[in-house]
Design a protein around this motif. Structure first.
Motif, PDB file in Angstrom:
ATOM      1  N   ARG A 168       0.704  -1.052   0.056  1.00  0.00           N
ATOM      2  CA  ARG A 168       0.079   0.088  -0.057  1.00  0.00           C
ATOM      3  C   ARG A 168       1.035   0.983  -0.007  1.00  0.00           C
ATOM      4  NH1 ARG A 168      -4.089  -1.156   5.057  1.00  0.00           N
ATOM      5  NH2 ARG A 168      -5.135  -3.431   3.558  1.00  0.00           N
ATOM      6  N   GLN A 169       1.593   1.286   0.340  1.00  0.00           N
ATOM      7  CA  GLN A 169       3.048   2.209   1.020  1.00  0.00           C
ATOM      8  C   GLN A 169       4.096   2.381   0.597  1.00  0.00           C
ATOM      9  OE1 GLN A 169       1.815   5.487   1.581  1.00  0.00           O
ATOM     10  NE2 GLN A 169      -0.320   4.642   1.908  1.00  0.00           N
ATOM     11  N   LYS A 170       4.584   1.683  -0.210  1.00  0.00           N
ATOM     12  CA  LYS A 170       6.396   1.298  -1.051  1.00  0.00           C
ATOM     13  C   LYS A 170       7.160   1.674  -0.082  1.00  0.00           C
ATOM     14  CE  LYS A 170       4.001   0.643  -4.545  1.00  0.00           C
ATOM     15  NZ  LYS A 170       2.974  -0.316  -4.408  1.00  0.00           N
ATOM     16  N   VAL A 171       6.898   0.846   1.478  1.00  0.00           N
ATOM     17  CA  VAL A 171       7.857   0.872   2.230  1.00  0.00           C
ATOM     18  C   VAL A 171       8.412  -1.026   3.025  1.00  0.00           C
ATOM     19  CG1 VAL A 171       8.684   1.654   4.720  1.00  0.00           C
ATOM     20  CG2 VAL A 171       6.978   3.303   3.509  1.00  0.00           C
ATOM     21  N   VAL A 172       9.660  -0.724   3.130  1.00  0.00           N
ATOM     22  CA  VAL A 172       9.470  -1.754   3.384  1.00  0.00           C
ATOM     23  C   VAL A 172      10.344  -1.691   4.808  1.00  0.00           C
ATOM     24  CG1 VAL A 172      11.771  -3.439   2.860  1.00  0.00           C
ATOM     25  CG2 VAL A 172      10.753  -2.339   0.946  1.00  0.00           C
ATOM     26  N   CYS A 173       9.959  -3.153   5.378  1.00  0.00           N
ATOM     27  CA  CYS A 173      10.734  -3.456   6.960  1.00  0.00           C
ATOM     28  C   CYS A 173      10.812  -4.571   6.959  1.00  0.00           C
ATOM     29  CB  CYS A 173       9.348  -2.639   7.247  1.00  0.00           C
ATOM     30  SG  CYS A 173       7.977  -2.754   7.660  1.00  0.00           S
ATOM     31  N   ILE A 174      10.933  -5.211   8.108  1.00  0.00           N
ATOM     32  CA  ILE A 174      11.241  -6.474   8.316  1.00  0.00           C
ATOM     33  C   ILE A 174      10.044  -7.028   9.554  1.00  0.00           C
ATOM     34  CG2 ILE A 174      13.194  -8.634   9.126  1.00  0.00           C
ATOM     35  CD1 ILE A 174      13.988  -6.778   6.382  1.00  0.00           C
ATOM     36  N   ILE A 230      13.250  -2.044  10.956  1.00  0.00           N
ATOM     37  CA  ILE A 230      13.128  -1.073  10.334  1.00  0.00           C
ATOM     38  C   ILE A 230      14.333  -0.254  10.262  1.00  0.00           C
ATOM     39  CG2 ILE A 230      11.979   1.499  11.593  1.00  0.00           C
ATOM     40  CD1 ILE A 230      11.270   1.527   8.867  1.00  0.00           C
ATOM     41  N   ALA A 231      14.936   0.252   9.477  1.00  0.00           N
ATOM     42  CA  ALA A 231      17.047   0.449   9.450  1.00  0.00           C
ATOM     43  C   ALA A 231      16.820   2.316   9.223  1.00  0.00           C
ATOM     44  CB  ALA A 231      17.406  -0.091   8.012  1.00  0.00           C
ATOM     45  N   TYR A 232      16.881   2.609  10.079  1.00  0.00           N
ATOM     46  CA  TYR A 232      17.543   4.450   9.541  1.00  0.00           C
ATOM     47  C   TYR A 232      18.648   4.835   9.051  1.00  0.00           C
ATOM     48  CZ  TYR A 232      19.761   3.845  14.628  1.00  0.00           C
ATOM     49  OH  TYR A 232      19.944   3.293  15.893  1.00  0.00           O
ATOM     50  N   ALA A 275       9.539   7.973   4.708  1.00  0.00           N
ATOM     51  CA  ALA A 275       8.987   6.342   5.447  1.00  0.00           C
ATOM     52  C   ALA A 275       7.511   6.663   6.749  1.00  0.00           C
ATOM     53  CB  ALA A 275       9.558   5.964   5.313  1.00  0.00           C
ATOM     54  N   LEU A 276       8.319   7.874   7.641  1.00  0.00           N
ATOM     55  CA  LEU A 276       7.368   8.113   8.171  1.00  0.00           C
ATOM     56  C   LEU A 276       6.034   8.428   7.969  1.00  0.00           C
ATOM     57  CD1 LEU A 276       9.980   9.237  11.082  1.00  0.00           C
ATOM     58  CD2 LEU A 276       8.992   6.777  11.787  1.00  0.00           C
ATOM     59  N   LYS A 277       6.098   9.392   7.133  1.00  0.00           N
ATOM     60  CA  LYS A 277       4.659   9.715   6.909  1.00  0.00           C
ATOM     61  C   LYS A 277       4.335   8.686   6.236  1.00  0.00           C
ATOM     62  CE  LYS A 277       4.748  12.360   2.919  1.00  0.00           C
ATOM     63  NZ  LYS A 277       5.082  13.790   1.964  1.00  0.00           N
ATOM     64  N   ARG A 278       4.409   7.755   5.201  1.00  0.00           N
ATOM     65  CA  ARG A 278       3.217   6.620   4.558  1.00  0.00           C
ATOM     66  C   ARG A 278       3.145   5.478   5.684  1.00  0.00           C
ATOM     67  NH1 ARG A 278       6.959   5.618  -0.561  1.00  0.00           N
ATOM     68  NH2 ARG A 278       7.283   7.287  -1.696  1.00  0.00           N
TER      69      ARG A 278
END
Length: 96
Positions: free
Chosen positions: A49-55, A70-72, A82-85
């Motif tokens: 939905r938002q195209k943000v990758v996390c594990i 999530i990596a920073y 990314a935070l907005k999404r």
């Protein structure tokens, strides 16, 4: 990286996802258990939905379920986006 760590931790806590400040590494581990999704489902839907990758936290063992990692290590601009999404995604889940 300290500024990015604080940015990410504050961002997650501001959106209602409990996230403690990590003492090492370059990853945050916010709690997503309130949404009733497995960490795998949360990550897959967030990507779709938002195209943000996390594990998914479950990738780190049973005690990681209910969390995402999530990596920073990316740029400040990418972290803000990314935070907005992620915030938008969480709002959609709460409204459903």
């Amino acid at each position: 990286y300290d500024m990015r760590r604080r940015l990410v931790v504050k961002g997650f806590n501001d959106m209602g996802l409990t996230c403690f400040e990590p003492e090492g590494a370059f990853y945050a581990f916010p709690d997503i258990s309130a949404f009733g999704l497995t960490s795998q489902e949360f990550c897959e839907q967030l990507l779709e939905r938002q195209k943000v990758v996390c594990i998914p936290g479950s990738a780190f063992g049973e005690c990681g379920e209910g969390f995402i990692r999530i990596a920073y290590t990316c740029s400040d601009d990418e972290l803000h986006e990314a935070l907005k999404r992620i915030s938008r995604f969480c709002s959609e889940l709460r409204a459903a």
